[in-house]
Scaffold this motif. Structure first.
Motif, PDB file in Angstrom:
ATOM      1  N   TYR A  49       0.902   3.246   4.441  1.00  0.00           N
ATOM      2  CA  TYR A  49       0.442   2.162   3.724  1.00  0.00           C
ATOM      3  C   TYR A  49      -0.805   2.105   4.255  1.00  0.00           C
ATOM      4  CZ  TYR A  49       1.491   0.539   8.890  1.00  0.00           C
ATOM      5  OH  TYR A  49       0.369   1.112  10.135  1.00  0.00           O
ATOM      6  N   SER A  50      -1.629   0.307   3.606  1.00  0.00           N
ATOM      7  CA  SER A  50      -2.839   0.919   3.807  1.00  0.00           C
ATOM      8  C   SER A  50      -2.760  -1.238   2.903  1.00  0.00           C
ATOM      9  CB  SER A  50      -4.249   1.486   2.542  1.00  0.00           C
ATOM     10  OG  SER A  50      -4.999   0.538   2.746  1.00  0.00           O
ATOM     11  N   GLY A  51      -3.010  -2.009   4.556  1.00  0.00           N
ATOM     12  CA  GLY A  51      -3.055  -3.566   3.932  1.00  0.00           C
ATOM     13  C   GLY A  51      -1.660  -4.129   3.749  1.00  0.00           C
ATOM     14  N   ASN A  52      -1.946  -4.597   2.397  1.00  0.00           N
ATOM     15  CA  ASN A  52      -0.215  -4.784   2.144  1.00  0.00           C
ATOM     16  C   ASN A  52       0.256  -4.246   0.884  1.00  0.00           C
ATOM     17  OD1 ASN A  52      -2.598  -5.655  -0.070  1.00  0.00           O
ATOM     18  ND2 ASN A  52      -1.453  -7.529   0.265  1.00  0.00           N
ATOM     19  N   LYS A  53      -0.345  -3.073   0.876  1.00  0.00           N
ATOM     20  CA  LYS A  53       0.604  -1.888   0.312  1.00  0.00           C
ATOM     21  C   LYS A  53       1.339  -0.675   0.650  1.00  0.00           C
ATOM     22  CE  LYS A  53      -2.805  -3.247  -3.840  1.00  0.00           C
ATOM     23  NZ  LYS A  53      -3.931  -2.220  -4.655  1.00  0.00           N
ATOM     24  N   MET A  54       2.201  -0.245  -0.132  1.00  0.00           N
ATOM     25  CA  MET A  54       2.719   0.653   0.890  1.00  0.00           C
ATOM     26  C   MET A  54       2.736   1.920  -0.209  1.00  0.00           C
ATOM     27  SD  MET A  54       6.551  -1.064   1.442  1.00  0.00           S
ATOM     28  CE  MET A  54       7.002  -2.007   1.038  1.00  0.00           C
TER      29      MET A  54
END
Length: 232
Positions: A10-15
């Motif tokens: 995941y990265s920030g609000n993305k996975m």
């Protein structure tokens, strides 16, 4: 459509979620574009889809044998199980509402009830979701085939007894056993013991003197002789 995926990164609000084999990615994308894709998180120690599937399969077996409806059987089983392990509220089979370990206990309870009351099983895959040794031990004492549940099955030695040896003089408590109907006993001989156990995910069990006497594999006199030797 429902599936269990694994969070890869995941990265920030993305996975990124790893989707299991067998699912149509185009269908998943289509539902996502329609706003129908829902992500639900659950604990690792929660009832699995496989456990739920096996529970309802067992309920179906009881329904077929008794004639009672699934709703009646399900309610009876959950209430009796609730009393058995002293639960404070009616057990739920929903995700995150029942632990995987408790679900295994529920399956063991239902299976034991079926064995005690002579209710035949249509499928045996539920072995993979419970305490297998305990289950196979119960089937053996009832002489039910480990594969198909057929009654009056044969007790099978895992270790070779050897030709010419008198089985009445053998200490069977030193051996390992399985239980199989004539058909599956013949299959075991045809494909070999190791392949047979791998195919059906079996681990053979041992039996104590009391069990061996009940099953007619050893006489009470022979057991008393062996116990006298051990004491001496």
């Amino acid at each position: 459509m429902e599936f269990v995926g694994k969070l890869e990164s995941y990265s920030g609000n993305k996975m990124i979620i790893d989707i299991p084999d067998g699912f149509d990615m185009n269908e998943i994308v289509r539902k996502s574009e329609q706003g129908e894709l829902v992500v639900d998180f659950y604990e690792k120690d929660t009832i699995t889809n496989l456990q739920r599937k096996h529970y309802w399969a067992l309920v179906g077996d009881i329904e077929e044998y008794t004639g009672y409806t699934k709703d009646v059987i399900d309610s009876f089983l959950r209430v009796e199980f609730m009393k058995l392990i002293s639960l404070e509220e009616y057990p739920s089979l929903k995700r995150n509402q029942m632990k995987k370990t408790v679900a295994s206990e529920l399956l063991e309870y239902v299976i034991d009830l079926c064995i005690t009351n002579g209710i035949p099983f249509r499928k045996q895959q539920f072995y993979l979701t419970i305490n297998t040794s305990k289950m196979l031990y119960a089937l053996t004492l009832k002489r039910l085939c480990w594969v198909c549940g057929k009654p009056n099955s044969e007790i099978m030695h895992v270790e070779t007894v050897g030709s010419g040896r008198d089985r009445k003089k053998i200490d069977h408590s030193k051996h390992h056993f399985m239980c199989g109907c004539w058909k599956h006993h013949q299959e075991q001989h045809a494909i070999g013991i190791d392949t047979y156990m791998t195919k059906y995910h079996f681990k053979p069990i041992t039996l104590n003197y009391e069990d061996l006497i009940k099953l007619g594999l050893m006489s009470k006199k022979k057991v008393e002789e062996l116990e006298a030797i051990e004491i001496g």
